[in-house]
Design a protein around this motif. Structure first.
Motif, PDB file in Angstrom:
ATOM      1  N   ARG A  34      10.485  -3.545  10.472  1.00  0.00           N
ATOM      2  CA  ARG A  34       9.746  -4.764  10.085  1.00  0.00           C
ATOM      3  C   ARG A  34       8.238  -4.534  10.213  1.00  0.00           C
ATOM      4  O   ARG A  34       7.459  -4.958   9.355  1.00  0.00           O
ATOM      5  N   GLY A  35       7.836  -3.849  11.274  1.00  0.00           N
ATOM      6  CA  GLY A  35       6.417  -3.568  11.480  1.00  0.00           C
ATOM      7  C   GLY A  35       5.839  -2.695  10.377  1.00  0.00           C
ATOM      8  O   GLY A  35       4.724  -2.939   9.903  1.00  0.00           O
ATOM      9  N   ILE A  36       6.594  -1.693   9.949  1.00  0.00           N
ATOM     10  CA  ILE A  36       6.141  -0.809   8.864  1.00  0.00           C
ATOM     11  C   ILE A  36       5.949  -1.619   7.583  1.00  0.00           C
ATOM     12  O   ILE A  36       4.936  -1.478   6.880  1.00  0.00           O
ATOM     13  N   LEU A  37       6.902  -2.483   7.276  1.00  0.00           N
ATOM     14  CA  LEU A  37       6.802  -3.311   6.069  1.00  0.00           C
ATOM     15  C   LEU A  37       5.575  -4.216   6.140  1.00  0.00           C
ATOM     16  O   LEU A  37       4.819  -4.337   5.168  1.00  0.00           O
ATOM     17  N   LYS A  38       5.345  -4.832   7.285  1.00  0.00           N
ATOM     18  CA  LYS A  38       4.200  -5.736   7.432  1.00  0.00           C
ATOM     19  C   LYS A  38       2.884  -4.976   7.309  1.00  0.00           C
ATOM     20  O   LYS A  38       1.936  -5.450   6.678  1.00  0.00           O
ATOM     21  N   MET A  39       2.827  -3.788   7.911  1.00  0.00           N
ATOM     22  CA  MET A  39       1.589  -3.003   7.873  1.00  0.00           C
ATOM     23  C   MET A  39       1.241  -2.530   6.466  1.00  0.00           C
ATOM     24  O   MET A  39       0.068  -2.340   6.140  1.00  0.00           O
ATOM     25  N   HIS A  40       2.246  -2.325   5.622  1.00  0.00           N
ATOM     26  CA  HIS A  40       1.988  -1.799   4.282  1.00  0.00           C
ATOM     27  C   HIS A  40       1.809  -2.885   3.229  1.00  0.00           C
ATOM     28  O   HIS A  40       1.429  -2.589   2.108  1.00  0.00           O
ATOM     29  N   ARG A  41       2.089  -4.125   3.585  1.00  0.00           N
ATOM     30  CA  ARG A  41       1.903  -5.199   2.614  1.00  0.00           C
ATOM     31  C   ARG A  41       0.419  -5.504   2.464  1.00  0.00           C
ATOM     32  O   ARG A  41      -0.293  -5.654   3.448  1.00  0.00           O
ATOM     33  N   ILE A  42      -0.038  -5.561   1.214  1.00  0.00           N
ATOM     34  CA  ILE A  42      -1.440  -5.888   0.940  1.00  0.00           C
ATOM     35  C   ILE A  42      -1.573  -7.387   0.879  1.00  0.00           C
ATOM     36  O   ILE A  42      -0.851  -8.062   0.137  1.00  0.00           O
ATOM     37  N   ASP A  66       0.850  -1.169   0.000  1.00  0.00           N
ATOM     38  CA  ASP A  66       0.000   0.000   0.000  1.00  0.00           C
ATOM     39  C   ASP A  66       0.897   1.234   0.000  1.00  0.00           C
ATOM     40  O   ASP A  66       1.567   1.511   0.994  1.00  0.00           O
ATOM     41  N   ASN A  67       0.962   1.925  -1.135  1.00  0.00           N
ATOM     42  CA  ASN A  67       1.749   3.149  -1.313  1.00  0.00           C
ATOM     43  C   ASN A  67       3.197   2.977  -0.839  1.00  0.00           C
ATOM     44  O   ASN A  67       3.588   3.499   0.206  1.00  0.00           O
ATOM     45  N   PRO A  68       4.011   2.236  -1.615  1.00  0.00           N
ATOM     46  CA  PRO A  68       5.394   1.980  -1.203  1.00  0.00           C
ATOM     47  C   PRO A  68       6.221   3.246  -1.005  1.00  0.00           C
ATOM     48  O   PRO A  68       7.136   3.268  -0.191  1.00  0.00           O
ATOM     49  N   GLU A  69       5.891   4.329  -1.726  1.00  0.00           N
ATOM     50  CA  GLU A  69       6.644   5.572  -1.548  1.00  0.00           C
ATOM     51  C   GLU A  69       6.458   6.121  -0.134  1.00  0.00           C
ATOM     52  O   GLU A  69       7.412   6.549   0.512  1.00  0.00           O
ATOM     53  N   VAL A  70       5.228   6.074   0.375  1.00  0.00           N
ATOM     54  CA  VAL A  70       4.953   6.520   1.743  1.00  0.00           C
ATOM     55  C   VAL A  70       5.680   5.610   2.734  1.00  0.00           C
ATOM     56  O   VAL A  70       6.255   6.070   3.720  1.00  0.00           O
ATOM     57  N   MET A  71       5.667   4.311   2.442  1.00  0.00           N
ATOM     58  CA  MET A  71       6.337   3.351   3.316  1.00  0.00           C
ATOM     59  C   MET A  71       7.839   3.657   3.403  1.00  0.00           C
ATOM     60  O   MET A  71       8.409   3.711   4.505  1.00  0.00           O
ATOM     61  N   VAL A  72       8.486   3.890   2.264  1.00  0.00           N
ATOM     62  CA  VAL A  72       9.917   4.202   2.251  1.00  0.00           C
ATOM     63  C   VAL A  72      10.167   5.530   2.972  1.00  0.00           C
ATOM     64  O   VAL A  72      11.123   5.663   3.744  1.00  0.00           O
ATOM     65  N   PHE A  73       9.311   6.518   2.736  1.00  0.00           N
ATOM     66  CA  PHE A  73       9.418   7.804   3.436  1.00  0.00           C
ATOM     67  C   PHE A  73       9.403   7.605   4.946  1.00  0.00           C
ATOM     68  O   PHE A  73      10.220   8.164   5.680  1.00  0.00           O
ATOM     69  N   MET A  74       8.464   6.797   5.428  1.00  0.00           N
ATOM     70  CA  MET A  74       8.356   6.571   6.868  1.00  0.00           C
ATOM     71  C   MET A  74       9.594   5.883   7.430  1.00  0.00           C
ATOM     72  O   MET A  74      10.076   6.231   8.511  1.00  0.00           O
ATOM     73  N   ILE A  75      10.135   4.932   6.691  1.00  0.00           N
ATOM     74  CA  ILE A  75      11.338   4.234   7.153  1.00  0.00           C
ATOM     75  C   ILE A  75      12.517   5.203   7.205  1.00  0.00           C
ATOM     76  O   ILE A  75      13.272   5.233   8.184  1.00  0.00           O
ATOM     77  N   ILE A  76      12.674   6.023   6.160  1.00  0.00           N
ATOM     78  CA  ILE A  76      13.782   6.991   6.127  1.00  0.00           C
ATOM     79  C   ILE A  76      13.658   7.996   7.273  1.00  0.00           C
ATOM     80  O   ILE A  76      14.635   8.292   7.967  1.00  0.00           O
ATOM     81  N   GLU A  77      12.449   8.518   7.492  1.00  0.00           N
ATOM     82  CA  GLU A  77      12.238   9.483   8.572  1.00  0.00           C
ATOM     83  C   GLU A  77      12.513   8.854   9.934  1.00  0.00           C
ATOM     84  O   GLU A  77      13.144   9.463  10.793  1.00  0.00           O
ATOM     85  N   LEU A  78      12.014   7.641  10.118  1.00  0.00           N
ATOM     86  CA  LEU A  78      12.231   6.935  11.385  1.00  0.00           C
ATOM     87  C   LEU A  78      13.724   6.744  11.653  1.00  0.00           C
ATOM     88  O   LEU A  78      14.232   7.108  12.710  1.00  0.00           O
ATOM     89  N   VAL A  79      14.430   6.184  10.678  1.00  0.00           N
ATOM     90  CA  VAL A  79      15.846   5.883  10.861  1.00  0.00           C
ATOM     91  C   VAL A  79      16.652   7.169  11.025  1.00  0.00           C
ATOM     92  O   VAL A  79      17.474   7.293  11.939  1.00  0.00           O
ATOM     93  N   GLY A  80      16.402   8.164  10.155  1.00  0.00           N
ATOM     94  CA  GLY A  80      17.166   9.402  10.209  1.00  0.00           C
ATOM     95  C   GLY A  80      17.013  10.144  11.522  1.00  0.00           C
ATOM     96  O   GLY A  80      17.995  10.530  12.162  1.00  0.00           O
ATOM     97  N   SER A  81      15.771  10.328  11.963  1.00  0.00           N
ATOM     98  CA  SER A  81      15.551  11.132  13.169  1.00  0.00           C
ATOM     99  C   SER A  81      15.987  10.406  14.431  1.00  0.00           C
ATOM    100  O   SER A  81      16.607  10.993  15.318  1.00  0.00           O
TER     101      SER A  81
END
Length: 199
Positions: A189-197, A148-163
């Motif tokens: 891992r949780g973000i990836l699982k939540m975004h998988r359709i 579900d919207n992989p761009e948003v998923m990648v954004f969230m991972i980058i923001e999480l890791v960076g901050s």
């Protein structure tokens, strides 16, 4: 690559590395184009062959440095036998965190200046980086089921890791990176699982 192209590449690399040194020691606001060209030993006109202004070189430098970090992580990943998507992403994140721990000046520079717009341009367009982020991004997600919207998923991972890495590595807040990292990786891992359709 011909000799002229090699010389151009050398000059561009020299400007990028010089700007990185000045930006991380003096700050972007206190660094002028004159400072960069003088330290790099090139004419000011040469600077404008490659960059529009110091904010353009900053953006290209973010792309360049991010590219180097991802390239090293991708090379390390390819040397493993990891095949599961979640494990691959976690490996990349873990490797990148390790690089940022080793190079805190790079962490400070990227974290202060990396916006999603800059990263997205690097990710999708390549933007003169040595590694094609789009290929990595595509190869990791296109054959791994629908997200579900992989761009948003990648954004969230980058923001999480960076901050979280910025505070944990540089200030030990709320805890040091060694203590925090398992939580970061579990959350990725949780973000990836939540975004998988589900199929």
């Amino acid at each position: 690559m011909g000799k002229i192209d090699q010389n151009k590449q050398i000059k561009r690399e020299s400007l990028l590395e010089t700007a990185f040194g000045l930006f991380t020691s003096k700050g972007i606001q206190k660094t002028s184009i004159s400072d960069i060209v003088e330290a790099a030993g090139v004419a000011k006109g040469t600077f404008y062959l490659y960059f529009k202004d110091k904010y353009d070189i900053r953006n290209k430098l973010i792309a360049h440095k991010s590219s180097e970090v991802f390239k090293r992580a991708d090379i390390a990943l390819k040397a493993t036998s990891i095949t599961e998507l979640e494990d691959r992403v976690v490996f990349l994140v873990d490797h990148i965190i390790g690089q940022l721990v080793e190079n805190q000046a790079l962490l400070g520079f990227i974290s202060k200046n990396l916006s999603w717009g800059v990263f997205k341009n690097v990710l999708i367009a390549g933007d003169d980086s040595e590694v094609d982020f789009y290929d990595i991004y595509h190869s990791m997600f296109q054959d791994e089921g629908q997200f579900d919207n992989p761009e948003v998923m990648v954004f969230m991972i980058i923001e999480l890791v960076g901050s979280t890495c910025y505070s944990a590595i540089l200030y030990g807040e709320p805890v040091g990176i060694d203590e925090l990292k398992p939580y970061i990786l579990r959350t990725v891992r949780g973000i990836l699982k939540m975004h998988r359709i589900a199929p």
